[in-house]
Design a protein around this motif. Structure first.
Motif, mmCIF file in Angstrom:
data_model
loop_
_atom_site.group_PDB
_atom_site.id
_atom_site.type_symbol
_atom_site.label_atom_id
_atom_site.label_comp_id
_atom_site.label_asym_id
_atom_site.label_seq_id
_atom_site.Cartn_x
_atom_site.Cartn_y
_atom_site.Cartn_z
ATOM 1 N N ARG A 1 0.709 -1.057 -0.547
ATOM 2 C CA ARG A 1 0.202 0.286 0.304
ATOM 3 C C ARG A 1 0.788 1.089 -0.088
ATOM 4 N NH1 ARG A 1 -5.578 1.657 1.177
ATOM 5 N NH2 ARG A 1 -5.615 3.494 1.685
ATOM 6 N N VAL B 1 0.552 5.711 -0.274
ATOM 7 C CA VAL B 1 -0.637 6.651 0.023
ATOM 8 C C VAL B 1 0.518 7.954 0.229
ATOM 9 C CG1 VAL B 1 -1.822 5.789 1.847
ATOM 10 C CG2 VAL B 1 0.017 6.903 2.560
ATOM 11 N N THR C 1 -2.499 -0.057 -4.176
ATOM 12 C CA THR C 1 -2.221 -0.899 -3.741
ATOM 13 C C THR C 1 -2.633 -2.065 -4.434
ATOM 14 O OG1 THR C 1 -4.697 -1.355 -3.879
ATOM 15 C CG2 THR C 1 -3.963 -0.272 -1.634
ATOM 16 N N LEU D 1 -4.123 7.709 -0.636
ATOM 17 C CA LEU D 1 -3.871 6.536 -1.434
ATOM 18 C C LEU D 1 -3.635 6.723 -3.211
ATOM 19 C CD1 LEU D 1 -3.997 3.482 -1.811
ATOM 20 C CD2 LEU D 1 -6.240 3.641 -3.326
#
Length: 758
Positions: A540, A542, A551, A548
């Motif tokens: 993941r 960010v 992912t 975000l």
């Protein structure tokens, strides 16, 4: 072209450059085995009597070889792990005041099937019979010089480290020769002590690990110690070389003048042709004040005839693409600049007027430092969370960088520093920070790095660097891996701030936080397969606000079998990506895989890699349907002739609405490498490259080129008399075309390059 993460999970990094899922070393066990089990019966060096010499003819017929102790304890690692080798291999070690000699007798029950093609330096491959020598002159298991010699006498050489594997960029002043006997083949390597960095009166013994590769229906990989397949520290198994005493030290040097003459003609539609003639004399100097130190100097080097970089698909990517270093001046001590984060990337340094480098290797610490005056027109990366921008530098710069590392048993502590100052008072970029690598137990490894940067060189509104207000930033990472025999677990964290920059390094993205984890169940030999791994990966990413970026979650399977074959398959059911700050999060589903096999000596290697499913069209910020296919082959019609074709295509079709089923984007890249060896010293090499990008303008909101094409053909005849003494003559043809967007361009160059080592 984006490389899927499964490509890094296949198998250990080896001669053909294929990297596997990293596997931490069984460190404590390695030390125990190499230090105890083989200490008494390990390699025994024998000093040559003053009245004897070694003839480098590949045989072991000289009288001195007859009295040299024999080492013949070899173990198979592939296809079966940690069993006694099925064929006998004998090693002997001799030395005098100038050279270390390593002789190997490789017995073979089918000598008619020995694979011994001609090959260029550093171009051996795993479909050949070869011997590998890992020479750890510091005895620390942290780095070694590596030399591979095939049954023809061709050489691949460089450095090896547990973290980076083999690095064939540096070349060692080493000679080798081979010969045949009724039951196999022999090899003799002659290594000048002046080409090895060591502390003459050090307390740690030199260590040696010998590897043998034999490819038939199976690929057999054997070592002079019980190297386990899982380890990423084969140097931990290296065996001490006893009786290697009173080695030489003191001043030694070499100088290599180079002369390049070229004639160039450039054409551009709508402009007059430009013709230029160039004659350039350059000088490289290597000075060794003592056996542990090296000083490299270069004046006006010409890198224009360095081998072409492989073409990459860049039309549908948001981030800068990494290109490996190939230029000789930057290669001494390059392994010391490899850290978990790419703080140093010498490809950022372009046309050098003058450069200097100092490298020293010791028992407890290693150091390298480099200065270069860059006079070239170049681009500087300006990374962000969602893409890489660029600024042009036209007035040159000065680059200084270095790293020191301290070795304390299982722990290595390092410190990196770097600065880039731009001419014309256009500012600077600097960074510094520590790193560590720690192996606290038999199955664990921990790595960490912290970098802090300061920057005043900023981009103006016209894409040029100017001096601006000082900004700072940081980059930090931590990873850990646990890798027992039947399963493995790995995780990592990264935190890179918005203001971080590394103008002497490679960071195509900043302003993010990243976490990932992966686990694998290793099933070992299963049915007809040599290895089988099941794995699961998740990450993941960010931005600094917590939004975000992406992912990535997927399971997969990897299998290795006969004929050095491998098969990999993974499925990504619901990956999520944001391409612009504040933009829509795009969800994609795709599957991918890879297959490779070594059918025989003619079809030496065949590989195919495919991903298919949802594809993001970066320029339009939409999801289409398509994939990426890469095909590779190594074809050897005879022992003197070899071809390596590579082809990659990436395509995207419309998925929704009026554009459904319509081809939106296609990018293709092809390369054909061919070489014919007239002899071991003379060859003719051909490289043909072709790239083409096509878009359907009616499906894009912004203006785009419907088609752009570039073609490059290179023909080079080379004669290598000895290390550092060679002659090259060649022709390079380049064509570029983007109808309606840019004028047609063409460039033709003929050149002659001479180098001679004094």
């Amino acid at each position: 072209m984006k490389v899927d993460k499964w490509a890094a999970m296949a198998r250990p990094k080896s001669l053909d450059g294929v990297r596997s899922w990293p596997r931490p070393a069984l460190f404590s066990l390695c030390v125990l085995l190499s230090g105890m089990a083989f200490g008494a019966d390990g390699f025994q060096a024998r000093r040559l009597p003053a009245n004897q010499q070694i003839h480098l003819d590949g045989t072991l017929n000289d009288a001195a070889w007859a009295s040299a102790p024999v080492y013949d304890s070899f173990f198979e690692t592939q296809p079966v792990d940690n069993v006694a080798a099925k064929v006998r291999t004998e090693v002997k070690v001799l030395y005098d005041q100038r050279y270390l000699y390593i002789g190997v007798r490789a017995h073979d029950g089918e000598p008619g099937r020995i694979r011994s093609p001609f090959a260029r330096r550093d171009k051996l491959s795993n479909d050949q019979d070869y011997i590998g020598l890992f020479l750890d002159s510091g005895g620390s298991a942290k780095s070694a010089q590596v030399i591979y010699v095939n049954a023809r006498g061709a050489i691949s050489d460089g450095s090896h480290s547990p973290a980076g594997g083999d690095n064939f960029a540096p070349d060692i002043d080493v000679d080798a020769a081979t010969a045949r006997f009724d039951g196999g083949w022999t090899m003799v390597a002659r290594i000048p002590f002046a080409s090895v960095a060591y502390v003459r009166d050090g307390t740690a013994p030199w260590k040696l690990l010998v590897m043998r590769n034999l490819t038939r229906e199976q690929r057999y990989r054997m070592y002079s110690a019980p190297v386990t397949r899982n380890t990423n520290c084969i140097l931990c198994f290296a065996t001490p070389v006893a009786q290697l005493n009173d080695l030489p030290t003191g001043l030694s040097w070499s100088a290599t003048p180079q002369l390049v003459m070229s004639r160039n003609r450039s054409e551009q539609t709508g402009s007059a042709d430009v013709r230029t003639d160039k004659r350039k004399l350059s000088l490289d100097v290597k000075l060794r004040p003592d056996s542990a130190s090296v000083v490299d100097l270069t004046i006006e080097p010409d890198f224009s005839q360095v081998e072409l970089d492989a073409p990459q698909l860049s039309g549908n990517t948001r981030f800068g693409l990494f290109v490996p270093e190939k230029r000789p001046f930057f290669l001494e001590g390059s392994d010391l600049l490899q850290t978990p984060l790419r703080a140093i990337n010498t490809r950022t340094i372009g046309q050098i007027g003058f450069g200097a480098r100092y490298t020293r290797r010791g028992e407890s610490s290693d150091l390298t430092a480099l200065y270069a005056n860059d006079r070239g027109d170049s681009l500087v990366q300006l990374p962000g969370p969602y893409g890489t921008g660029y600024a042009r530098v036209s007035e040159g710069s000065k680059a200084a960088l270095g790293r020191i590392q301290f070795k304390r048993g299982d722990l290595v502590l390092g410190m990196t520093g770097s600065e880039r100052r731009y001419a014309g008072a256009r500012g600077y970029n600097s960074l510094a920070g520590p790193d560590l690598s720690w192996q606290p137990g038999a199955y664990d490894r921990v790595r960490a790095q912290l970098l802090v940067s300061a920057t005043t060189a900023k981009a103006d509104g016209h894409g040029a660097l100017v001096a601006g207000e000082r900004s700072s930033g940081h980059a930090a990472m931590l990873d850990w891996s646990h890798d027992p025999q039947n399963w493995s677990l790995q995780g990592s964290l990264e935190d890179v701030s918005d203001g971080f920059r590394a103008d002497n390094g490679f960071f195509s993205q900043v302003g993010y936080r990243f976490v990932n984890g992966q686990t694998s169940r290793k099933l070992g030999r299963t049915g007809p397969f040599n290895e089988m791994n099941l794995y699961f990966y998740a990450d993941r990413r960010v931005d600094r606000s917590g939004a975000l970026i992406s992912t990535d979650i997927f399971p997969g399977i990897w299998i290795a079998g006969p004929l050095d074959s491998e098969f990999e398959l993974h499925v990504k059911p619901a990956n999520r990506t944001r391409t612009l700050a504040g933009g829509e999060v795009l969800t994609t589903a795709l599957a991918g895989g890879r297959v490779g096999i070594t059918p025989g000596p003619v079809l030496a290697r065949l590989q195919a890699e495919l991903t298919y499913g949802d594809q993001i069209d970066v320029l339009a910020t939409r999801v289409g349907k398509g994939g990426t296919l890469t095909l590779y082959g190594r074809v050897r019609p005879s022992e003197r002739l070899e071809f390596e074709p590579t082809y990659t295509i990436n395509w995207i079709d419309g998925k929704d609405g009026a554009e459904q089923g319509q081809r939106l984007y296609t990018a293709q890249a092809a390369q054909l490498n061919g070489i014919y060896h007239f002899s071991a010293h003379d060859s003719l090499r051909m490289i043909a490259q072709w790239t083409r990008t096509e878009r359907a303008p009616q499906w894009y909101a912004l203006p785009v080129a419907a088609r752009s094409t570039q073609q490059v053909a290179s023909f080079v005849y080379g004669h290598t008399a000895s290390f550092g003494t060679a002659a090259y003559a060649g022709l390079t043809l380049t064509r570029g075309d983007a109808p309606g967007s840019a004028p047609h361009t063409a460039q033709n160059e003929v050149f002659l390059k001479l180098s001679w080592q004094i």
